[in-house]
Design a protein around this motif. Structure first.
Motif, PDB file in Angstrom:
ATOM      1  N   LEU A  87      -8.628-111.889 -34.346  1.00 55.72           N
ATOM      2  CA  LEU A  87      -7.818-112.257 -32.833  1.00 55.72           C
ATOM      3  C   LEU A  87      -7.630-112.973 -32.012  1.00 55.72           C
ATOM      4  CD1 LEU A  87      -7.963-108.135 -33.311  1.00 55.72           C
ATOM      5  CD2 LEU A  87      -6.279-109.536 -34.593  1.00 55.72           C
ATOM      6  N   MET A  88      -6.110-113.096 -31.639  1.00 55.63           N
ATOM      7  CA  MET A  88      -6.269-114.167 -30.376  1.00 55.63           C
ATOM      8  C   MET A  88      -5.562-113.731 -29.462  1.00 55.63           C
ATOM      9  SD  MET A  88      -7.706-117.607 -31.310  1.00 55.63           S
ATOM     10  CE  MET A  88      -6.213-118.945 -30.830  1.00 55.63           C
ATOM     11  N   GLU A  89      -3.832-113.240 -29.482  1.00 52.62           N
ATOM     12  CA  GLU A  89      -3.671-112.064 -28.439  1.00 52.62           C
ATOM     13  C   GLU A  89      -2.459-111.140 -28.814  1.00 52.62           C
ATOM     14  OE1 GLU A  89      -1.668-115.049 -25.878  1.00 52.62           O
ATOM     15  OE2 GLU A  89      -0.330-115.864 -27.681  1.00 52.62           O
ATOM     16  N   TRP A  95      -0.498-108.323 -33.253  1.00 50.72           N
ATOM     17  CA  TRP A  95      -1.486-109.569 -32.566  1.00 50.72           C
ATOM     18  C   TRP A  95      -1.517-110.998 -33.061  1.00 50.72           C
ATOM     19  CZ3 TRP A  95      -5.147-109.126 -29.288  1.00 50.72           C
ATOM     20  CH2 TRP A  95      -5.886-108.197 -28.145  1.00 50.72           C
ATOM     21  N   ARG A  96      -1.343-111.518 -32.497  1.00 47.73           N
ATOM     22  CA  ARG A  96      -2.165-112.900 -32.789  1.00 47.73           C
ATOM     23  C   ARG A  96      -2.944-113.355 -33.246  1.00 47.73           C
ATOM     24  NH1 ARG A  96       1.804-116.715 -35.768  1.00 47.73           N
ATOM     25  NH2 ARG A  96       0.910-118.599 -35.404  1.00 47.73           N
ATOM     26  N   ALA A  97      -2.814-114.321 -34.417  1.00 48.11           N
ATOM     27  CA  ALA A  97      -5.013-114.394 -34.760  1.00 48.11           C
ATOM     28  C   ALA A  97      -4.594-115.826 -35.742  1.00 48.11           C
ATOM     29  CB  ALA A  97      -4.818-112.902 -35.993  1.00 48.11           C
ATOM     30  N   LEU A  98      -6.339-116.272 -35.742  1.00 51.70           N
ATOM     31  CA  LEU A  98      -6.161-117.060 -36.850  1.00 51.70           C
ATOM     32  C   LEU A  98      -6.874-116.429 -37.573  1.00 51.70           C
ATOM     33  CD1 LEU A  98      -7.989-119.334 -34.429  1.00 51.70           C
ATOM     34  CD2 LEU A  98      -5.842-119.995 -35.252  1.00 51.70           C
ATOM     35  N   ALA A  99      -6.648-116.856 -39.268  1.00 55.15           N
ATOM     36  CA  ALA A  99      -7.291-116.584 -39.977  1.00 55.15           C
ATOM     37  C   ALA A  99      -8.361-117.906 -41.069  1.00 55.15           C
ATOM     38  CB  ALA A  99      -6.735-115.997 -41.249  1.00 55.15           C
ATOM     39  N   LYS A 100      -9.429-117.426 -42.112  1.00 58.08           N
ATOM     40  CA  LYS A 100      -9.781-118.256 -42.233  1.00 58.08           C
ATOM     41  C   LYS A 100     -10.131-117.812 -44.323  1.00 58.08           C
ATOM     42  CE  LYS A 100     -13.560-119.426 -40.464  1.00 58.08           C
ATOM     43  NZ  LYS A 100     -14.847-120.034 -39.873  1.00 58.08           N
TER      44      LYS A 100
END
Length: 361
Positions: A87-89, A95-100
């Motif tokens: 989770l980023m913000e 929520w804005r997030a990154l994912a792999k």
């Protein structure tokens, strides 16, 4: 002003992966004017003066790293794949997030983290995604505590995985307002015994809030640092906090933020008039050499990454040549670096200088 101006050689074995125990046993480099003295954080009651006002960031780090499975309907039923989310913000509705791996995800798919927490992929753009969770408020907070891991910085996560101890270690003892995905790490050195000793010394405290975002770890990618664009973070200086800081300044007492996050916030709150005022909203203030400090008289902070915006900030406070000497001393004396590392107390003897800052706040 070039990015290479803020570079230095750092042996990899000086990167701390665990904090000192007890917290206040960490080493403290005291830089006052031209002097450098090697001390410990527990020496602060003998270093600070009665009436000094320490500004503390009371943000609470959320367990922002989640592991789940992607569920997609297929002609043969439902296919699942493991997904790691950071989770980023917060943003409107989620929520804005990154994912792999991001490439495996599609808008409309659901990521299940456990039986009671799932998130729908609302948007995929700019190397990240927007998620809408099926829990809100206290239920969401409880779910994160259950399934999330603390978002250790990349330079620690590359050496070991987060564990249960990080839920305590990567949180300040005064953390109150949940929302950060990185800790205000200079504050991690304080424990109850140290706080009691500082109060007995006559040192005062005031709390502000800056929810530290993952953007704090983003590298500077431009050679001319003055063209760098900072990430935005949400913060608040209440009317009571602003009044206490203003009173300290009027009385000639030192205002010393603990951590660069608290510093950036109080300087943002004074950006319009040069005088501290209540503040609530986002700030992307970028402090680099030449900046005129409006509120800050000193700074307690950890040791920062080469070529980072935080190296630029401490260079603005102490001067570039002075910071190079301080960091050379820290490396030679084998101080521990970065989030779980040792601390410095930077006290410039000059008055606040003339200069500039870049901000879209």
């Amino acid at each position: 002003m070039k990015l290479s101006d803020f570079d230095f050689d750092l042996p990899s074995d000086l990167i701390a992966t665990r904090p000192a125990r007890p917290r206040s046993a960490a080493r403290l480099l005291l830089a006052k004017g031209d002097d450098i003295v090697d001390q410990h954080v527990f020496d602060l009651p003998q270093i600070l003066q009665p009436g000094d006002l320490l500004v503390l960031n009371d943000t609470r780090v959320i367990p922002a790293r989640l592991t789940g499975t992607r569920h997609r309907a297929t002609g043969q039923g439902e296919a699942a794949a493991k997904i790691e989310v950071t989770l980023m913000e917060p943003e409107a509705g989620g929520w804005r997030a990154l994912a792999k791996p991001l490439r495996k995800l599609r808008v409309g798919e659901v990521i299940r983290f456990d039986a009671d927490l799932s998130a729908e992929v609302i948007e995929i753009a700019d190397g990240g995604l927007s998620l809408r969770f099926d829990a809100e408020g206290d239920a969401f907070d409880a779910a994160l505590q259950r399934v999330g891991a603390m978002p250790l910085p990349p330079y620690i996560a590359a050496q070991r995985a987060p564990d249960a101890q990080d839920h305590t270690d990567y949180q300040t003892i005064w953390a109150e307002r949940a929302g950060a995905v990185a800790a205000p790490t200079a504050s991690l050195h304080f424990d109850a015994a140290l706080m009691d000793a500082l109060r007995a010394r006559g040192v005062e405290f005031v709390h502000v809030t800056l929810h530290v975002g993952a953007g704090t770890f983003l590298p500077v990618k431009v050679d001319d640092v003055t063209t760098h664009r900072m990430h935005a973070e949400w913060g608040e200086v209440t009317a009571e906090a602003a009044a206490r800081i203003a009173t300290a300044k009027a009385e000639g007492r030192r205002v010393i933020p603990v951590g660069t996050t608290a510093l950036r916030l109080i300087e943002s709150a004074a950006a319009e008039t040069g005088v501290i005022a209540p503040f609530q909203g986002t700030t992307d203030i970028f402090i680099y050499p030449g900046y005129q400090f409006r509120v800050t008289d000193g700074l307690m902070t950890n040791f920062h990454l080469p070529k980072s915006t935080l190296m630029m900030l401490v260079s603005a406070l102490m001067g570039q040549a002075r910071i190079r000497a301080i960091y050379a001393h820290a490396v030679a004396q084998r101080y521990r670096f970065f989030s779980y590392g040792d601390a410095s107390l930077l006290l410039p003897e000059r008055p606040t200088g003339l200069g500039r800052a870049s901000s879209e706040a």
